[in-house]
Scaffold this motif. Structure first.
Motif, PDB file in Angstrom:
ATOM      1  N   UNK A  94      -1.103  12.228  -4.989  1.00  0.00           N
ATOM      2  CA  UNK A  94      -0.412  13.072  -5.992  1.00  0.00           C
ATOM      3  C   UNK A  94      -0.241  12.323  -7.381  1.00  0.00           C
ATOM      4  N   UNK A  95      -0.417  13.004  -8.518  1.00  0.00           N
ATOM      5  CA  UNK A  95      -0.222  12.538  -9.802  1.00  0.00           C
ATOM      6  C   UNK A  95       1.281  12.558 -10.358  1.00  0.00           C
ATOM      7  N   UNK A  96       2.019  13.485  -9.650  1.00  0.00           N
ATOM      8  CA  UNK A  96       3.370  13.830  -9.982  1.00  0.00           C
ATOM      9  C   UNK A  96       4.429  12.772  -9.271  1.00  0.00           C
ATOM     10  N   UNK A  97       4.766  11.890  -9.999  1.00  0.00           N
ATOM     11  CA  UNK A  97       5.402  10.658  -9.610  1.00  0.00           C
ATOM     12  C   UNK A  97       6.810  11.186  -8.935  1.00  0.00           C
ATOM     13  N   UNK A  98       7.217  12.187  -9.756  1.00  0.00           N
ATOM     14  CA  UNK A  98       8.633  12.712  -9.176  1.00  0.00           C
ATOM     15  C   UNK A  98       8.379  13.228  -7.859  1.00  0.00           C
ATOM     16  N   UNK A  99       7.591  13.946  -7.763  1.00  0.00           N
ATOM     17  CA  UNK A  99       7.150  14.519  -6.106  1.00  0.00           C
ATOM     18  C   UNK A  99       7.128  13.395  -5.292  1.00  0.00           C
ATOM     19  N   UNK A 100       6.116  12.412  -5.666  1.00  0.00           N
ATOM     20  CA  UNK A 100       6.036  11.356  -4.772  1.00  0.00           C
ATOM     21  C   UNK A 100       7.344  10.494  -4.471  1.00  0.00           C
ATOM     22  N   UNK A 101       7.878  10.125  -5.109  1.00  0.00           N
ATOM     23  CA  UNK A 101       9.258   9.437  -4.900  1.00  0.00           C
ATOM     24  C   UNK A 101      10.321  10.430  -4.177  1.00  0.00           C
ATOM     25  N   UNK A 102      10.361  11.561  -4.339  1.00  0.00           N
ATOM     26  CA  UNK A 102      11.256  12.327  -3.530  1.00  0.00           C
ATOM     27  C   UNK A 102      10.600  12.688  -2.348  1.00  0.00           C
ATOM     28  N   UNK A 103       9.518  12.630  -1.776  1.00  0.00           N
ATOM     29  CA  UNK A 103       9.069  12.992  -0.490  1.00  0.00           C
ATOM     30  C   UNK A 103       8.370  11.696   0.247  1.00  0.00           C
ATOM     31  N   UNK A 104       8.198  10.681  -0.383  1.00  0.00           N
ATOM     32  CA  UNK A 104       7.523   9.649   0.345  1.00  0.00           C
ATOM     33  C   UNK A 104       8.556   8.427   0.912  1.00  0.00           C
ATOM     34  N   UNK A 105       8.239   8.040   2.110  1.00  0.00           N
ATOM     35  CA  UNK A 105       9.190   6.505   2.543  1.00  0.00           C
ATOM     36  C   UNK A 105       8.461   5.264   1.731  1.00  0.00           C
ATOM     37  N   UNK A 106       7.159   5.533   1.913  1.00  0.00           N
ATOM     38  CA  UNK A 106       6.433   4.233   1.482  1.00  0.00           C
ATOM     39  C   UNK A 106       5.186   4.875   0.555  1.00  0.00           C
ATOM     40  N   UNK A 107       4.842   3.779  -0.373  1.00  0.00           N
ATOM     41  CA  UNK A 107       3.742   4.257  -1.113  1.00  0.00           C
ATOM     42  C   UNK A 107       2.717   3.084  -1.316  1.00  0.00           C
ATOM     43  N   UNK A 108       1.584   3.418  -1.347  1.00  0.00           N
ATOM     44  CA  UNK A 108       0.514   2.610  -1.478  1.00  0.00           C
ATOM     45  C   UNK A 108      -0.311   2.987  -2.989  1.00  0.00           C
ATOM     46  N   UNK A 109      -0.621   1.852  -3.755  1.00  0.00           N
ATOM     47  CA  UNK A 109      -0.974   1.838  -5.124  1.00  0.00           C
ATOM     48  C   UNK A 109      -2.532   1.407  -5.178  1.00  0.00           C
ATOM     49  N   UNK A 110      -3.448   2.213  -5.561  1.00  0.00           N
ATOM     50  CA  UNK A 110      -4.678   1.770  -5.449  1.00  0.00           C
ATOM     51  C   UNK A 110      -4.967   1.812  -7.158  1.00  0.00           C
ATOM     52  N   UNK A 111      -5.865   0.879  -7.480  1.00  0.00           N
ATOM     53  CA  UNK A 111      -6.448   0.790  -8.745  1.00  0.00           C
ATOM     54  C   UNK A 111      -7.817   0.017  -8.811  1.00  0.00           C
ATOM     55  N   UNK A 112      -8.774   0.762  -9.129  1.00  0.00           N
ATOM     56  CA  UNK A 112     -10.303   0.320  -9.212  1.00  0.00           C
ATOM     57  C   UNK A 112     -10.870  -0.131  -7.797  1.00  0.00           C
ATOM     58  N   UNK A 113     -10.586   0.780  -6.740  1.00  0.00           N
ATOM     59  CA  UNK A 113     -10.905   0.753  -5.551  1.00  0.00           C
ATOM     60  C   UNK A 113     -10.044  -0.264  -4.528  1.00  0.00           C
ATOM     61  N   UNK A 114      -9.277  -0.975  -5.157  1.00  0.00           N
ATOM     62  CA  UNK A 114      -8.356  -1.943  -4.505  1.00  0.00           C
ATOM     63  C   UNK A 114      -6.860  -1.552  -4.413  1.00  0.00           C
ATOM     64  N   UNK A 115      -6.318  -2.105  -3.186  1.00  0.00           N
ATOM     65  CA  UNK A 115      -4.879  -1.975  -3.166  1.00  0.00           C
ATOM     66  C   UNK A 115      -4.124  -3.000  -3.770  1.00  0.00           C
ATOM     67  N   UNK A 116      -3.215  -2.572  -4.897  1.00  0.00           N
ATOM     68  CA  UNK A 116      -2.683  -3.522  -5.502  1.00  0.00           C
ATOM     69  C   UNK A 116      -1.302  -3.661  -5.437  1.00  0.00           C
ATOM     70  N   UNK A 117      -0.483  -2.864  -4.566  1.00  0.00           N
ATOM     71  CA  UNK A 117       0.915  -2.640  -4.233  1.00  0.00           C
ATOM     72  C   UNK A 117       1.073  -1.689  -3.192  1.00  0.00           C
ATOM     73  N   UNK A 118       2.321  -2.163  -2.735  1.00  0.00           N
ATOM     74  CA  UNK A 118       2.675  -1.229  -1.359  1.00  0.00           C
ATOM     75  C   UNK A 118       4.072  -1.571  -1.155  1.00  0.00           C
TER      76      UNK A 118
END
Length: 258
Positions: free
Chosen positions: A195-219
């Protein structure tokens, strides 16, 4: 139970859409997958659900390989999903849309159904009053909830949600937070959500993976969105550069009128 994505990659005509990405989701866990447009998020979900084949790497469900087995076998194995562009049967009613998946579950996942019923699914997603309405007659946000109910009718071990809040107003997206948390407690399934709604993501998720240009850049936990400099660069630095470049290409009169 664990859904494990290990070092998967996908290329299209020589262009790397996803490069060596790994992630994990456990039963009962809600994991976010975020990144700018074109980062490879939906491509990754398409590989997990076998809509796309994996070029390299593997995807396992409790240690059993489930990559490249096709969408039908993936659903029977216990992985269900929704789509960025809604794919309901527009001429069927809400109940009929859910019944399609529920019938499949009765045939192939009967042991996983437990006390699951169509009525309870509709109640959990707040769509009971639309039971007899055709999907094409519903507002976009309501169609989203019907699609989630249909995916859950497969009694999945893992649910993949691609942009579930798209088309929803703020109040509806907050209601969806409560619905997903309730479903997780009730059904015990793991959830991977884009989701692009970061408020939604931070409200519902225990962990987050961040992709950029096909690569995992943070978790990490949702605080990674605030504290990781790579994430700040993706979500803040890049946008700031784009604004600066746009402004630089304008005349003083154009700049003043903004």
């Amino acid at each position: 139970m664990e859904l494990l994505v290990s070092d998967v990659s996908k290329r299209f005509e020589g262009v790397a859409a996803v490069s060596g990405v790994s992630l994990a989701c456990n039963a009962g866990e809600i994991v976010g997958l975020i990144g700018p447009n074109g980062a490879g998020k939906t491509t990754l979900l398409n590989m997990i659900s076998s809509l796309l084949t994996v070029d390299t790497g593997s995807i396992t469900l409790d240690g059993r390989p489930v990559h490249n087995i096709g969408p039908r076998r993936t659903a029977i194995a216990g992985i269900a999903r929704t789509f960025q562009n809604i794919r309901l049967f527009s001429n069927l009613t809400v109940r009929q849309n859910i019944e399609v998946a529920f019938t499949t579950a009765r045939q192939h996942r009967a042991s996983a159904l437990g006390a699951l019923t169509i009525e309870r699914l509709m109640d959990q997603l707040g769509i009971t009053n639309f039971s007899g309405r055709k999907a094409s007659e519903l507002a976009y946000g309501t169609q989203r909830r019907v699609e989630i109910a249909r995916a859950l009718a497969l009694a999945p071990n893992f649910l993949l949600l691609d942009e579930p809040t798209a088309g929803m107003v703020e109040g509806e997206s907050q209601e969806l937070v409560g619905a997903i948390m309730s479903i997780r407690e009730w059904m015990g399934c793991g959830v991977i959500v884009i989701d692009h709604d970061l408020s939604f993501i931070t409200s519902v998720c225990e962990r987050v993976y961040v992709l950029d240009m096909g690569q995992l850049v943070a978790a990490g936990p949702p605080t990674v969105l605030r504290d990781d400099p790579k994430v700040a660069e993706i979500y803040l630095g890049r946008k700031a550069r784009q604004r600066s470049e746009t402004t630089a290409g304008q005349t003083p009169r154009q700049t003043q009128s903004r």
